[in-house]
Structures are given as structure tokens and as C-alpha cells.
Design a protein around this motif. Structure first.
Motif, PDB file in Angstrom:
ATOM      1  N   GLY A  50       5.861  -0.907  10.872  1.00 15.14           N
ATOM      2  CA  GLY A  50       4.647  -1.352   9.566  1.00 15.14           C
ATOM      3  C   GLY A  50       2.893  -1.822  10.235  1.00 15.14           C
ATOM      4  N   GLY A  51       2.719  -2.823   9.713  1.00 17.28           N
ATOM      5  CA  GLY A  51       1.122  -3.378  10.128  1.00 17.28           C
ATOM      6  C   GLY A  51       1.440  -3.681  11.781  1.00 17.28           C
TER       7      GLY A  51
ATOM      8  N   ARG B 161       0.754  -0.946  14.876  1.00 18.96           N
ATOM      9  CA  ARG B 161       0.583  -0.162  13.688  1.00 18.96           C
ATOM     10  C   ARG B 161      -1.241  -0.986  14.477  1.00 18.96           C
ATOM     11  NH1 ARG B 161      -1.709  -1.494   8.302  1.00 18.96           N
ATOM     12  NH2 ARG B 161      -1.960  -3.400   9.586  1.00 18.96           N
ATOM     13  N   ASP B 162      -1.031  -2.575  14.738  1.00 16.74           N
ATOM     14  CA  ASP B 162      -2.232  -3.715  14.875  1.00 16.74           C
ATOM     15  C   ASP B 162      -1.828  -3.311  16.841  1.00 16.74           C
ATOM     16  OD1 ASP B 162      -2.747  -3.748  12.107  1.00 16.74           O
ATOM     17  OD2 ASP B 162      -2.313  -5.489  12.182  1.00 16.74           O
TER      18      ASP B 162
ATOM     19  N   ASP C  57       1.222 -10.646  11.521  1.00 18.12           N
ATOM     20  CA  ASP C  57       2.491 -11.048  11.064  1.00 18.12           C
ATOM     21  C   ASP C  57       3.386  -9.613  11.885  1.00 18.12           C
ATOM     22  OD1 ASP C  57       2.421  -9.298   9.107  1.00 18.12           O
ATOM     23  OD2 ASP C  57       1.883 -10.549   7.308  1.00 18.12           O
TER      24      ASP C  57
ATOM     25  N   ASP D  87       6.682  -7.693  11.428  1.00 20.51           N
ATOM     26  CA  ASP D  87       7.856  -7.497   9.950  1.00 20.51           C
ATOM     27  C   ASP D  87       9.170  -6.587  11.156  1.00 20.51           C
ATOM     28  OD1 ASP D  87       6.741  -8.878   8.010  1.00 20.51           O
ATOM     29  OD2 ASP D  87       5.447  -6.958   7.605  1.00 20.51           O
TER      30      ASP D  87
ATOM     31  N   ARG E 104       9.050   5.926   2.522  1.00 20.15           N
ATOM     32  CA  ARG E 104       9.005   4.833   0.802  1.00 20.15           C
ATOM     33  C   ARG E 104       7.056   4.056   1.401  1.00 20.15           C
ATOM     34  NH1 ARG E 104      13.107   4.205  -2.642  1.00 20.15           N
ATOM     35  NH2 ARG E 104      11.962   2.183  -3.058  1.00 20.15           N
ATOM     36  N   ARG E 105       7.676   3.977   2.636  1.00 18.92           N
ATOM     37  CA  ARG E 105       5.979   3.305   3.227  1.00 18.92           C
ATOM     38  C   ARG E 105       4.127   3.713   2.737  1.00 18.92           C
ATOM     39  NH1 ARG E 105       7.590  -0.985   6.042  1.00 18.92           N
ATOM     40  NH2 ARG E 105      10.045  -1.361   6.440  1.00 18.92           N
ATOM     41  N   ASP E 106       3.787   3.195   3.064  1.00 18.21           N
ATOM     42  CA  ASP E 106       2.218   3.509   2.025  1.00 18.21           C
ATOM     43  C   ASP E 106       1.688   4.963   2.833  1.00 18.21           C
ATOM     44  OD1 ASP E 106       1.525   1.456   3.538  1.00 18.21           O
ATOM     45  OD2 ASP E 106       0.852   0.341   1.581  1.00 18.21           O
TER      46      ASP E 106
ATOM     47  N   ASN F 141       1.493   3.337   8.735  1.00 23.85           N
ATOM     48  CA  ASN F 141       2.050   2.469   8.394  1.00 23.85           C
ATOM     49  C   ASN F 141       3.761   2.419   8.749  1.00 23.85           C
ATOM     50  OD1 ASN F 141       0.519   0.330   7.761  1.00 23.85           O
ATOM     51  ND2 ASN F 141       0.118   0.251   6.232  1.00 23.85           N
TER      52      ASN F 141
ATOM     53  N   ARG G 278       1.278   7.750  -5.503  1.00 23.04           N
ATOM     54  CA  ARG G 278       2.004   6.975  -5.033  1.00 23.04           C
ATOM     55  C   ARG G 278       1.513   5.773  -5.351  1.00 23.04           C
ATOM     56  NH1 ARG G 278       4.776   6.579  -0.242  1.00 23.04           N
ATOM     57  NH2 ARG G 278       5.628   4.490  -1.158  1.00 23.04           N
TER      58      ARG G 278
ATOM     59  N   ASP H  84       2.623   2.158  -7.736  1.00 24.96           N
ATOM     60  CA  ASP H  84       2.206   1.132  -7.400  1.00 24.96           C
ATOM     61  C   ASP H  84       0.272   0.726  -7.141  1.00 24.96           C
ATOM     62  OD1 ASP H  84       1.410  -1.696  -6.445  1.00 24.96           O
ATOM     63  OD2 ASP H  84       2.832  -1.666  -3.918  1.00 24.96           O
TER      64      ASP H  84
ATOM     65  N   ARG I 279      -4.898  -1.456  -0.823  1.00 24.34           N
ATOM     66  CA  ARG I 279      -4.220  -1.024   0.176  1.00 24.34           C
ATOM     67  C   ARG I 279      -5.568  -0.640   0.981  1.00 24.34           C
ATOM     68  NH1 ARG I 279       0.230  -3.839   1.879  1.00 24.34           N
ATOM     69  NH2 ARG I 279       0.792  -2.529   3.787  1.00 24.34           N
TER      70      ARG I 279
ATOM     71  N   ARG J  77      -8.837  -1.201   2.385  1.00 29.15           N
ATOM     72  CA  ARG J  77      -8.454  -2.540   3.194  1.00 29.15           C
ATOM     73  C   ARG J  77      -8.072  -2.188   4.337  1.00 29.15           C
ATOM     74  NH1 ARG J  77      -3.907  -6.257   4.188  1.00 29.15           N
ATOM     75  NH2 ARG J  77      -2.335  -5.596   3.028  1.00 29.15           N
ATOM     76  N   PHE J  78      -7.757  -0.839   4.734  1.00 27.52           N
ATOM     77  CA  PHE J  78      -7.272  -0.924   5.908  1.00 27.52           C
ATOM     78  C   PHE J  78      -8.735   0.016   6.196  1.00 27.52           C
ATOM     79  CE2 PHE J  78      -2.517  -0.726   4.178  1.00 27.52           C
ATOM     80  CZ  PHE J  78      -2.566  -1.927   5.088  1.00 27.52           C
TER      81      PHE J  78
ATOM     82  N   LYS K 257      -7.062 -11.756   0.754  1.00 27.06           N
ATOM     83  CA  LYS K 257      -6.598  -9.999   1.949  1.00 27.06           C
ATOM     84  C   LYS K 257      -7.979  -9.759   2.231  1.00 27.06           C
ATOM     85  CE  LYS K 257      -0.890  -9.816   2.395  1.00 27.06           C
ATOM     86  NZ  LYS K 257      -0.364  -8.650   1.607  1.00 27.06           N
TER      87      LYS K 257
HETATM   88  P1  ATP Z   1      -0.863  -6.493   7.324  1.00 30.65           P
HETATM   89  O1  ATP Z   1      -0.311  -7.362   7.352  1.00 30.65           O
HETATM   90  O2  ATP Z   1      -2.079  -5.557   8.017  1.00 30.65           O
HETATM   91  O3  ATP Z   1      -1.551  -6.460   6.049  1.00 30.65           O
HETATM   92  P2  ATP Z   1       0.551  -5.282   6.825  1.00 30.65           P
HETATM   93  O4  ATP Z   1       0.844  -2.774   6.789  1.00 30.65           O
HETATM   94  O5  ATP Z   1       1.414  -5.319   7.989  1.00 30.65           O
HETATM   95  O6  ATP Z   1      -1.334  -4.833   6.741  1.00 30.65           O
HETATM   96  P3  ATP Z   1       2.084  -5.842   4.992  1.00 30.65           P
HETATM   97  O7  ATP Z   1       1.762  -6.111   3.560  1.00 30.65           O
HETATM   98  O8  ATP Z   1       2.125  -6.777   6.098  1.00 30.65           O
HETATM   99  O9  ATP Z   1       0.622  -4.748   5.300  1.00 30.65           O
HETATM  100  O10 ATP Z   1       2.783  -5.221   4.852  1.00 30.65           O
HETATM  101  C1  ATP Z   1       3.799  -4.757   6.070  1.00 30.65           C
HETATM  102  C2  ATP Z   1       4.313  -2.762   5.940  1.00 30.65           C
HETATM  103  O11 ATP Z   1       5.245  -2.804   4.387  1.00 30.65           O
HETATM  104  C3  ATP Z   1       3.731  -1.558   5.854  1.00 30.65           C
HETATM  105  O12 ATP Z   1       3.112  -1.496   6.764  1.00 30.65           O
HETATM  106  C4  ATP Z   1       3.752  -0.772   4.812  1.00 30.65           C
HETATM  107  O13 ATP Z   1       4.933   0.245   5.869  1.00 30.65           O
HETATM  108  C5  ATP Z   1       4.822  -1.285   3.851  1.00 30.65           C
HETATM  109  N1  ATP Z   1       4.729  -1.393   2.959  1.00 30.65           N
HETATM  110  C6  ATP Z   1       3.619  -2.858   2.755  1.00 30.65           C
HETATM  111  N2  ATP Z   1       3.323  -2.951   1.368  1.00 30.65           N
HETATM  112  C7  ATP Z   1       3.384  -1.602   0.398  1.00 30.65           C
HETATM  113  C8  ATP Z   1       3.362  -0.795  -0.640  1.00 30.65           C
HETATM  114  N3  ATP Z   1       2.455  -1.226  -1.603  1.00 30.65           N
HETATM  115  N4  ATP Z   1       3.720   0.082  -0.405  1.00 30.65           N
HETATM  116  C9  ATP Z   1       4.352   0.800   0.363  1.00 30.65           C
HETATM  117  N5  ATP Z   1       4.573  -0.082   1.632  1.00 30.65           N
HETATM  118  C10 ATP Z   1       4.042  -0.771   1.263  1.00 30.65           C
END
Ligand code: ATP
Ligand code: MG
Length: 469
Positions: free
Chosen positions: A63-64, A67-68, A77, A79, A157-159, A163, A198, A202, A208, A211-212, A249
Motif C-alpha cells: 500500500g501507501g 508507493r511513498d 505508516d 502496513d 480489493r485495494r482502491d 496502492n 468502488r 465505499d 481518498r 487526498r492522493f 488526514k
Molecule cells: P496514507 O497512509 O498516506 O494515508 P495509504 O495508501 O497507506 O495512504 P491507508 O489508509 O494507510 O492509506 O491504507 C493502506 C492501504 O490499504 C492503501 O494503500 C490501500 O491499498 C488499502 N486501502 C485503504 N483504504 C482503502 C479503501 N477504502 N478501499 C480500498 N483499499 C483501501
């Protein structure tokens, strides 16, 4: 990362049964072809990855954070995704808590740092249509979501495509399931699957997306941007506590102004803050100026490494609705300003928390900031010292400056004079009364909510989470 882009662009054709943007096979970017080094990964995250790996499980950063790191940003953070079940994760770590009802997650605690470990999520393919349907509410929102699956399913399932990147601790390679690396390089935010579906599942994904787009300086793909306005009202189905977290956020990470502007353009800000809706129509007027300036100031404080507090932010956003309600109460019921403010504050918070619920630990200091505006007008003699020693003085004084800077020309003169008086009082020791306030009616005794009423006593540290100044 030019080489990576070429490789990604040359990836396998999509399988038509897969969601849009999901590849039939992931692109594997080996360690020598990407810049992410273990040095960039926080120690606790590495420990978790290795413990899982050594126990024979798959373990990825996901995830993030991936990417970051690819963008050269510092992840907020880390994950972790794994094929170990939450219970198996729990057995491996003493410092582990299982959380979440909708989907069980493991939180591994390292002091104040938490590493979130999620088991790969699966589809609901083995279910009947009725079963699937039962898990969605009338708007199509997923309400239960606890089936484990494969990494491929997890990616689907990720957005957003950016990510769905996985960093594998077993071979240090990045697994890209949705051409996310290409999208990072070309700066386009794309949804996995159909964006409208999607968003229905949600609606927070709309927030999001914005924000991204601002955080990563990416352009929303048309298919991501286009459905937002029409679906903005779906945010009404989101619990206000979750929207508060999203607001933090959006507005406390250095891109508040850009997010505000984009959220307003896409009619999302109006959903979060219905009380401010009418002000958005009049960008030249004081209320809009104050909202805008609040976000600009928040960004600039973050830029300067100064602290910020949601109490101040919400106090500023809701100041004009508070004024409107106070005027109504004073006009209709003849209430004095202090009483009118108390009632108006209760009304304004009561309405605000229906969409974005602000916790009491922020609403209480926000009310104090408001009340201090009235006390600033009236303070004389000893009360000046009392106010200077108030734990909320600094925030309330900054708030007065903000009001003066964004006031109508009519009010500006008076507010500027007040602000100058309080600026002087902080420098000097003279407890004389404000020259601009000859109307100084004796201030009513007010109950100090925190720290009590302190008469010229030593200054107490504010007790908010992130004290201002
Ligand atoms: P940041 O930490 O900068 O806010 P992030 O992408 O890490 O960005 P998180 O909320 O920490 O966002 O979520 C971690 C990961 O979980 C995301 O990168 C994405 O893959 C998945 N995720 C989070 N929220 C959703 C959602 N609402 N729908 C689908 N996937 C999600
Ligand atoms: Mg994250």
C-alpha cells in the motif's frame, strides 16, 4: 525509474475477466531495478516482516508505504500483508492485539508505533448472489468483509493502482498487480475496477482520490474524477467518526488548502461541512476568506514545523455559522452575547457532529477559543493578566489575528485595534484596559473548563493533544 516504466508498459495484456487495471500476472520488479532499500523501512516493520518470513509465511509491505518510498516520500505508516491468519500472527508476537470487527487485523505494538498486519483478503466468489447482496446495504455499500484470500485477490480489493504494490521480504522485489508503477511514473491516479462501483462500495474512496491527487501531485484519471460529483451525497452513509479521521488526514498533513479547493470543486466539502455550504458561493466575503486562510495558515505552520491542533481548525471553520446563530438568538430572544454564544455553540456542534464528529477533547478547547474572543473585547485590569495566563491564550490570540485579517472592512479596524492591544500586552507588563474598548461591561465570571480559572498564576501547558504554538 524510466526503465521500470518501460517494463510496466510492456506488461501482459489484461485478462478480460479481471477488474479494469488488474493484470493477469503481476509485474515483478527485482531488487536491482527499484530504489527501495531495507534502510528506508522502519525497524519495527522489518522485524515483523522477518518474523513472519522466518515462520514460513509470506510477508509483504503493502500500500501507501511502497508507493511513498517509490516517490521518495517518507511513509506515514508501514502496513504488512501476509497469508498467515490473524490468529497465527497473534501466536508469533507477544506484543500483538487483534482488532476490527468488519475485518480482523493484527496490530503489533512497538512502543507508540503500531505495525498493522492484514491477512490477504479474498473475494466472495463462493457465495450466492443473495449472500453477497445481504452484505450490501441499499446503496451498495459493503457492510461485512471478512473472507481471506490470495495475494492476487487482495490486490484487486485495494482502491487505486498505486496502492496495489507489494514489497516482498523474501526476495526484496516489488510485485505490481495493477500497473501502479507506471501510474506513479506518469502521475495518473487510476481506480482498480469500475470507479463508480468502488465509490458505491465505499464512498470514502472519493475523499481518498482527492487526498492522493494533492499529496502525490497526481492527476485523477477522468474515470476517477467524473463520477464524484454525482456520488458525493453517498458520504452521508459514512459514520461521522470515520469522516473525522479522514478530515484529519485531509487537513493536517500539509495540503489542507489544495484539498479544500478540490473538495469544494467536487461538492465533497459541502457534504462534510453542510454549515459552510452557503459561504462557498461567496468567495470574496469574510466567511470564505476565513475558511481559506485557516487552511493556508495550517499548511504554512506545518511547513515551518510548528504544531497545529484540530481544535483551532474547527473553531475557525465553524466561527461564522456560530456568529449567524448567535445573531439570530440575540435578535429573536434578546439573549446577551455570552449566553447566545453558549447556546449557539451547542447548536453548531450538534449539527456538525452529524456529518463529521469532532471528539470532545477538541470541541472543548475550540469553545474556549470562541469564548476568549468575547473576553478579549471586555478585559480590563486584572482580567488582562488572567487572560494572558490562560492555557488557551496563544490559540485564541492567533484566532483574533485571523479574524482581523479576514474581517469585513467595517470590522477590521476594531479587530485590528484589539489585536494590537493584545500584542502589546504580551510584550509589556501594563495591565491597563484596551483603548479600543470603552464599552467594557464587566465580564461575567465564566467557568474555566480546564485548569480552572487562574488569576495571574503561572502559565499552564495546554492539555490538548497537539498544543498550538
Ligand atoms: P496514507 O497512509 O498516506 O494515508 P495509504 O495508501 O497507506 O495512504 P491507508 O489508509 O494507510 O492509506 O491504507 C493502506 C492501504 O490499504 C492503501 O494503500 C490501500 O491499498 C488499502 N486501502 C485503504 N483504504 C482503502 C479503501 N477504502 N478501499 C480500498 N483499499 C483501501
Ligand atoms: Mg498508510
Amino acid at each position: 525509474m524510466k526503465a521500470l516504466a518501460k517494463k510496466a508498459l510492456g506488461a501482459k495484456e489484461q485478462n478480460s475477466e479481471l477488474p479494469a487495471n488488474i493484470l493477469a500476472k503481476p509485474i515483478v520488479i527485482s531488487r536491482d531495478q527499484h530504489p527501495i532499500s531495507r534502510k528506508d523501512i522502519a525497524e519495527p516493520a522489518l522485524k515483523v516482516l522477518y518474523r513472519l518470513h522466518n515462520a514460513g509465511y509470506e510477508a509483504y509491505l503493502v500500500g501507501g508505504c511502497v508507493r511513498d518510498l517509490l516517490l521518495g516520500l517518507k511513509p506515514k505508516d508501514f502496513d504488512v500483508a501476509t497469508n498467515a491468519s490473524p490468529e497465527q500472527v497473534h501466536k508469533l508476537f507477544r506484543n500483538c492485539r487483534l482488532v476490527g470487527r468488519r475485518f480482523r487485523l493484527a496490530h503489533i505494538m512497538f512502543g507508540r508505533e503500531v505495525i498493522e498486519v492484514a491477512t490477504f483478503r479474498g473475494h466472495h466468489d463462493d457465495e450466492t448472489e443473495e449472500q453477497k447482496h445481504a452484505k450490501r446495504d441499499a446503496q451498495g455499500m459493503l457492510v461485512r468483509d471478512n473472507v481471506y484470500g490470495t495475494i492476487e485477490e487482495d490486490a484487486q480489493r485495494r482502491d487505486f493502482t498505486v496502492n496495489a504494490l507489494y514489497y516482498n521480504i523474501a526476495d526484496f522485489a516489488i510485485y505490481d498487480f495493477a500497473n501502479g508503477v507506471r501510474d506513479i511514473e506518469t502521475g495518473v491516479l487510476r481506480m482498480i475496477g469500475d470507479a463508480e462501483t468502488r465509490y458505491r462500495e465505499d464512498p470514502v474512496r472519493m475523499l481518498r482520490a482527492i487526498r492522493f491527487a494533492t499529496k502525490l501531485s497526481m492527476r485523477m484519471d477522468d474515470s476517477v474524477a467524473q463520477p464524484i460529483k454525482e456520488h458525493a451525497a453517498l458520504l452521508q452513509n459514512i459514520p461521522p467518526a470515520r469522516l473525522f479521521e479522514e478530515c484529519l488526514k485531509l487537513f493536517t498533513a500539509g495540503k489542507a488548502l489544495a484539498n479544500f479547493e478540490m473538495l469544494s470543486d467536487y461538492h465533497l466539502f459541502q457534504q462534510l461541512f453542510p454549515l459552510l455550504k452557503s459561504y462557498l458561493q461567496a468567495p470574496d466575503e469574510a466567511p470564505y476568506q476565513m475558511i481559506r486562510q485557516t487552511f493556508a495558515d495550517t499548511d504554512s505552520r506545518i511547513q515551518q514545523g510548528l504544531s497545529i491542533t484540530p481544535a483551532y481548525l474547527f473553531a475557525a471553520l465553524l466561527w461564522w455559522p456560530l456568529q449567524a446563530r448567535m445573531e439570530q438568538l440575540m435578535f429573536e430572544s434578546g439573549l446577551p452575547p455570552i449566553d447566545a454564544m453558549n447556546i449557539a455553540a451547542a447548536d453548531v456542534w450538534g449539527r456538525q457532529v452529524q456529518t463529521v464528529s469532532v471528539p470532545k477533547r477538541f470541541t472543548i478547547p475550540a469553545r474556549e477559543i470562541w469564548q476568549m474572543q468575547q473576553r478579549f473585547e471586555r478585559a480590563k485590569g486584572k482580567r488582562v493578566q488572567t487572560l494572558l495566563g490562560h492555557p488557551r491564550f496563544r490559540a485564541a490570540y492567533d484566532f483574533l489575528l485571523l479574524r482581523a485579517a479576514t474581517a469585513t472592512p467595517l470590522e477590521r479596524k476594531q479587530l485590528t485595534a484589539q489585536a494590537e492591544f493584545w500584542t502589546e500586552q504580551q510584550k509589556g507588563h501594563s495591565p491597563s484596559s484596551p483603548a479600543a474598548h470603552d464599552n467594557a461591561a464587566p465580564a461575567r465570571k465564566k467557568r474555566g473548563r480546564r485548569g480552572g480559572r487562574r488569576r495571574g498564576g503561572p502559565r499552564k501547558k495546554p492539555s490538548g493533544d497537539t498544543p498550538k504554538s
